[in-house]
Scaffold this motif. Structure first.
Motif, mmCIF file in Angstrom:
data_model
loop_
_atom_site.group_PDB
_atom_site.id
_atom_site.type_symbol
_atom_site.label_atom_id
_atom_site.label_comp_id
_atom_site.label_asym_id
_atom_site.label_seq_id
_atom_site.Cartn_x
_atom_site.Cartn_y
_atom_site.Cartn_z
ATOM 1 N N PRO A 148 6.579 -5.194 -3.144
ATOM 2 C CA PRO A 148 6.624 -6.526 -3.734
ATOM 3 C C PRO A 148 5.790 -7.545 -2.970
ATOM 4 C CG PRO A 148 8.613 -6.133 -2.480
ATOM 5 C CD PRO A 148 7.852 -4.834 -2.476
ATOM 6 N N SER A 149 5.410 -8.611 -3.655
ATOM 7 C CA SER A 149 4.494 -9.593 -3.069
ATOM 8 C C SER A 149 5.096 -10.334 -1.888
ATOM 9 C CB SER A 149 4.051 -10.597 -4.139
ATOM 10 O OG SER A 149 5.177 -11.263 -4.700
ATOM 11 N N GLU A 150 6.424 -10.401 -1.822
ATOM 12 C CA GLU A 150 7.056 -11.131 -0.721
ATOM 13 C C GLU A 150 7.284 -10.261 0.512
ATOM 14 O OE1 GLU A 150 10.483 -9.594 -3.278
ATOM 15 O OE2 GLU A 150 8.467 -10.406 -3.562
ATOM 16 N N ALA A 151 6.755 -9.063 0.515
ATOM 17 C CA ALA A 151 6.923 -8.164 1.668
ATOM 18 C C ALA A 151 6.358 -8.795 2.940
ATOM 19 C CB ALA A 151 6.243 -6.831 1.395
ATOM 20 N N ARG A 152 6.988 -8.482 4.057
ATOM 21 C CA ARG A 152 6.543 -8.987 5.353
ATOM 22 C C ARG A 152 5.539 -8.002 5.953
ATOM 23 N NH1 ARG A 152 7.990 -7.821 10.574
ATOM 24 N NH2 ARG A 152 7.671 -9.484 12.118
ATOM 25 N N ILE A 153 4.423 -8.540 6.469
ATOM 26 C CA ILE A 153 3.371 -7.722 7.055
ATOM 27 C C ILE A 153 3.259 -8.074 8.534
ATOM 28 C CG2 ILE A 153 0.920 -7.121 6.961
ATOM 29 C CD1 ILE A 153 0.992 -8.126 4.018
ATOM 30 N N GLU A 176 2.724 -2.688 9.755
ATOM 31 C CA GLU A 176 4.027 -2.362 9.187
ATOM 32 C C GLU A 176 4.331 -3.314 8.035
ATOM 33 O OE1 GLU A 176 7.860 -1.099 11.465
ATOM 34 O OE2 GLU A 176 7.974 -3.278 11.202
ATOM 35 N N ILE A 177 4.733 -2.758 6.899
ATOM 36 C CA ILE A 177 5.076 -3.552 5.719
ATOM 37 C C ILE A 177 6.552 -3.325 5.416
ATOM 38 C CG2 ILE A 177 4.554 -4.032 3.312
ATOM 39 C CD1 ILE A 177 2.044 -2.083 5.277
ATOM 40 N N THR A 178 7.316 -4.419 5.369
ATOM 41 C CA THR A 178 8.757 -4.314 5.142
ATOM 42 C C THR A 178 9.187 -5.305 4.061
ATOM 43 O OG1 THR A 178 9.214 -5.932 6.899
ATOM 44 C CG2 THR A 178 9.244 -3.609 7.515
ATOM 45 N N ALA A 179 10.246 -4.965 3.382
ATOM 46 C CA ALA A 179 10.843 -5.869 2.392
ATOM 47 C C ALA A 179 12.294 -5.471 2.199
ATOM 48 C CB ALA A 179 10.094 -5.812 1.061
ATOM 49 N N MET A 180 13.105 -6.448 1.909
ATOM 50 C CA MET A 180 14.522 -6.183 1.674
ATOM 51 C C MET A 180 14.676 -5.228 0.496
ATOM 52 S SD MET A 180 17.626 -8.936 1.121
ATOM 53 C CE MET A 180 16.966 -9.599 -0.406
ATOM 54 N N ASP A 181 15.485 -4.210 0.705
ATOM 55 C CA ASP A 181 15.801 -3.195 -0.303
ATOM 56 C C ASP A 181 14.658 -2.224 -0.563
ATOM 57 O OD1 ASP A 181 18.171 -4.595 -0.472
ATOM 58 O OD2 ASP A 181 17.597 -5.670 -2.296
ATOM 59 N N TYR A 182 13.652 -2.191 0.321
ATOM 60 C CA TYR A 182 12.541 -1.250 0.183
ATOM 61 C C TYR A 182 12.388 -0.448 1.471
ATOM 62 C CZ TYR A 182 11.028 -3.605 -4.080
ATOM 63 O OH TYR A 182 10.962 -4.111 -5.343
ATOM 64 N N LYS A 183 11.814 0.746 1.326
ATOM 65 C CA LYS A 183 11.557 1.583 2.483
ATOM 66 C C LYS A 183 10.353 1.035 3.250
ATOM 67 C CE LYS A 183 13.270 5.692 0.050
ATOM 68 N NZ LYS A 183 12.911 7.005 -0.531
ATOM 69 N N THR A 184 10.503 0.932 4.567
ATOM 70 C CA THR A 184 9.421 0.428 5.411
ATOM 71 C C THR A 184 8.256 1.422 5.404
ATOM 72 O OG1 THR A 184 10.918 -0.827 6.817
ATOM 73 C CG2 THR A 184 8.799 -0.216 7.774
ATOM 74 N N LYS A 185 7.043 0.880 5.427
ATOM 75 C CA LYS A 185 5.857 1.731 5.433
ATOM 76 C C LYS A 185 4.923 1.254 6.543
ATOM 77 C CE LYS A 185 4.337 3.343 1.564
ATOM 78 N NZ LYS A 185 3.732 3.517 0.221
ATOM 79 N N GLN A 194 -18.391 -7.068 10.185
ATOM 80 C CA GLN A 194 -18.864 -7.744 8.969
ATOM 81 C C GLN A 194 -18.391 -7.071 7.683
ATOM 82 O OE1 GLN A 194 -20.366 -10.634 9.711
ATOM 83 N NE2 GLN A 194 -20.093 -10.001 11.832
ATOM 84 N N GLU A 195 -17.269 -6.340 7.737
ATOM 85 C CA GLU A 195 -16.736 -5.703 6.530
ATOM 86 C C GLU A 195 -15.357 -6.256 6.212
ATOM 87 O OE1 GLU A 195 -16.679 -1.491 6.501
ATOM 88 O OE2 GLU A 195 -18.827 -1.260 6.876
ATOM 89 N N LYS A 196 -15.036 -6.301 4.912
ATOM 90 C CA LYS A 196 -13.698 -6.693 4.482
ATOM 91 C C LYS A 196 -12.937 -5.426 4.082
ATOM 92 C CE LYS A 196 -12.814 -10.273 1.773
ATOM 93 N NZ LYS A 196 -12.659 -11.114 0.553
ATOM 94 N N VAL A 197 -11.788 -5.251 4.710
ATOM 95 C CA VAL A 197 -10.922 -4.110 4.399
ATOM 96 C C VAL A 197 -9.772 -4.622 3.539
ATOM 97 C CG1 VAL A 197 -9.421 -2.322 5.323
ATOM 98 C CG2 VAL A 197 -11.508 -2.937 6.540
ATOM 99 N N GLU A 198 -9.648 -4.101 2.326
ATOM 100 C CA GLU A 198 -8.565 -4.483 1.424
ATOM 101 C C GLU A 198 -7.685 -3.264 1.145
ATOM 102 O OE1 GLU A 198 -8.957 -7.495 -1.644
ATOM 103 O OE2 GLU A 198 -11.135 -7.313 -1.426
ATOM 104 N N GLN A 199 -6.383 -3.456 1.293
ATOM 105 C CA GLN A 199 -5.427 -2.370 1.078
ATOM 106 C C GLN A 199 -4.330 -2.846 0.133
ATOM 107 O OE1 GLN A 199 -5.081 0.742 2.275
ATOM 108 N NE2 GLN A 199 -6.469 0.953 3.990
ATOM 109 N N ALA A 200 -4.076 -2.072 -0.923
ATOM 110 C CA ALA A 200 -2.946 -2.326 -1.815
ATOM 111 C C ALA A 200 -1.817 -1.375 -1.417
ATOM 112 C CB ALA A 200 -3.345 -2.113 -3.265
ATOM 113 N N ILE A 201 -0.687 -1.927 -0.995
ATOM 114 C CA ILE A 201 0.423 -1.124 -0.487
ATOM 115 C C ILE A 201 1.657 -1.368 -1.356
ATOM 116 C CG2 ILE A 201 1.889 -0.602 1.489
ATOM 117 C CD1 ILE A 201 -1.025 0.072 1.939
ATOM 118 N N SER A 202 2.161 -0.308 -1.960
ATOM 119 C CA SER A 202 3.383 -0.386 -2.760
ATOM 120 C C SER A 202 4.532 0.261 -1.995
ATOM 121 C CB SER A 202 3.197 0.317 -4.108
ATOM 122 O OG SER A 202 2.255 -0.363 -4.905
ATOM 123 N N LEU A 203 5.577 -0.500 -1.791
ATOM 124 C CA LEU A 203 6.755 0.031 -1.107
ATOM 125 C C LEU A 203 7.692 0.685 -2.116
ATOM 126 C CD1 LEU A 203 7.608 -2.871 1.374
ATOM 127 C CD2 LEU A 203 6.172 -0.864 1.751
#
Length: 473
Positions: A148-153, A176-185, A194-203
């Motif tokens: 979820p978008s409110e996950a803590r990074i 570390e990505i954490t959110a209430m009621d989700y498994k930590t990843k 000079q590169e942008k690293v973008e990661q989409a992470i679904s918990l």
């Protein structure tokens, strides 16, 4: 003039000598080797000869001074290059050079390179001090899109707080990505210059959660099932026509009904008074019929209860006030389950009359078992509720989906569709609401998975309670 003194014959003699270049002397005594032919011995002769100086001969005291370059650097060790060739390292480098122009370069890892053209003049020392400047760290950009978008990074291996479009030095980072009621990843990301690293992470949601009131919730996965009952099902209602239902979103549903103890916490925190308390009480079972009783409410249902029993005598409206309070307490989106969600959770993958098969007994379900029905065994009469987490859970570990108390659903009552539907939900504004599950004073046929019951949203009964669902964000 050359004066010769020798015993050998002069005709057979040969004078051998080498020139003296830039000796700095114009006259004096000199020794030469005078070689005679073959068998003759060598003789030493002494002669006075004029010395002819070469044209470029210069006295020693008039020779040019050697040219010296001296390089000092503020950081050590630093490498010094002249015309691309490494000539030494700092802190101080001294070297003799011929006159001319040179490309001076000074390098040290982690510092900007120094480069300059210098001119060395004959006989003049050249001194230079170089201040190297520490180079700016090479960086890249990190962007993480969590769900979820409110996950803590947070970073695991550095002491920095993450923010969106974050600039980081090159290297590898553990995040570390954490959110209430989700498994930590945890993931590793590599930042390059000079590169942008973008990661989409679904918990992934956890399978079971518990809130501060010790209310346990089970995660129910999306899926499809046949809702309603077959025409051959005994004692089926006319409003149970079977149809395919697809549920596209996972949700949590409470493992038990809301308990009396949990309701007490709500009342203590809010001073809430139920509709039974402020109006004319609730319907109470008097042994053979229901009667309105002004004294009947959640604290006096007409039978003994402990805090782990389900709360009763609460209306649909009362349940909504409890849910509103829950939502404010811990930032979860609590609600009543839809009718389709309730039946899906109750069946737990079955298509039989009950989630336990086509019969139930008192050791499975709290219901009125003193009437013969179908091939099911006869049992005793129930006189009230049992603990919400007692008896046999269904295959999805949910307790008392059959019997104990009827449970409010969110939906207003509506006729089923004859076609397949996706995520159905009745109107919340309808006064008539759906209840499911049967109760402690109902016969087995009233406790079937497909059985529907209708109550107005303000009605209260001592066999009527509810359980709560939670949206997964």
């Amino acid at each position: 003039q050359i004066k010769k003194s020798m015993s050998a014959q002069k005709d057979n003699s040969e004078l051998i000598y080498s020139p003296i270049v830039k000796s700095g002397h114009n006259n004096g005594m000199f020794v030469f080797i005078y070689q005679q032919a073959l068998t003759k011995s060598l003789q030493v002769i002494t002669e006075t000869v004029p010395v002819i100086e070469p044209a470029d001969s210069v006295p020693v005291d008039e020779l040019p001074k050697p040219t010296l370059i001296e390089v000092t650097v503020n950081v050590t060790p630093s490498f010094v290059f002249l015309n691309g060739q490494l000539v030494g390292n700092s802190p101080v480098l001294s070297k003799e050079l011929e006159a001319g122009k040179y490309e001076l370069r000074v390098e040290k890892e982690g510092y900007d390179q120094y480069k300059r053209t210098i001119e060395i003049k004959q006989g003049e020392d050249f001194k230079i001090h170089v201040d190297l400047i520490q180079e700016k760290p090479k960086t890249g950009i990190l962007v993480i899109h969590p769900k979820p978008s409110e996950a803590r990074i947070a970073f695991v291996n550095i002491n920095k707080a993450y923010h969106n479009q974050m600039e980081l030095e090159i290297g590898k980072y553990e995040v570390e990505i954490t959110a209430m009621d989700y498994k930590t990843k945890r993931i590793f990301v590599e930042i390059k210059p000079q590169e942008k690293v973008e990661q989409a992470i679904s918990l992934d949601p956890v399978d079971q959660i518990q809130n501060r009131l010790a209310m346990a919730f089970i995660r129910i996965s999306p899926g499809n099932f046949k809702m309603g009952s077959e025409e051959t099902e005994p004692n089926r209602g006319t409003d149970e026509n079977i149809h395919e239902v697809m549920l596209t979103r996972a949700f949590y549903i409470q493992q038990t009904e809301v308990t009396l103890g949990q309701w007490k916490e709500f009342v203590k925190a809010t001073a809430y008074r139920s509709e039974a308390e402020v109006q004319d009480g609730a319907m109470s079972w008097v042994g053979y019929k229901w009667e309105q009783d002004r004294l009947t409410n959640w604290s006096k249902p007409g039978f003994a209860q402990q805090d782990n029993h389900p709360v009763t005598c609460v209306s649909w409206n009362d349940a909504q006030r409890f849910i509103e309070w829950l939502c404010k307490s811990d930032n979860r989106k609590y609600r009543l389950p839809s009718e389709a969600e309730w039946e899906y959770a109750c069946r737990a993958g079955t298509q039989t009359l009950f989630s336990f098969g086509n019969c139930i007994s008192r050791d499975m379900v709290n219901f009125n078992a003193n009437s013969k029905w179908e091939k099911c065994s006869v049992g005793d009469v129930s006189t009230g509720t049992v603990p919400a987490d007692s008896l046999k859970p269904n295959a999805w570990n949910l307790f008392n989906m059959h019997g104990n108390v009827w449970e409010w659903c969110f939906d207003g009552y509506a006729t089923y569709s004859n076609h397949s539907v996706t995520d159905p939900k009745g109107s919340p504004t309808m006064i008539e609401k759906v209840c499911r599950g049967g109760s402690w004073n109902d016969y087995a046929q009233q406790c079937r998975s497909a059985k529907r019951k209708i109550y107005r949203s303000s009605e209260r009964y001592s066999h009527l309670g509810f359980r709560v669902a939670i949206d997964i964000k």
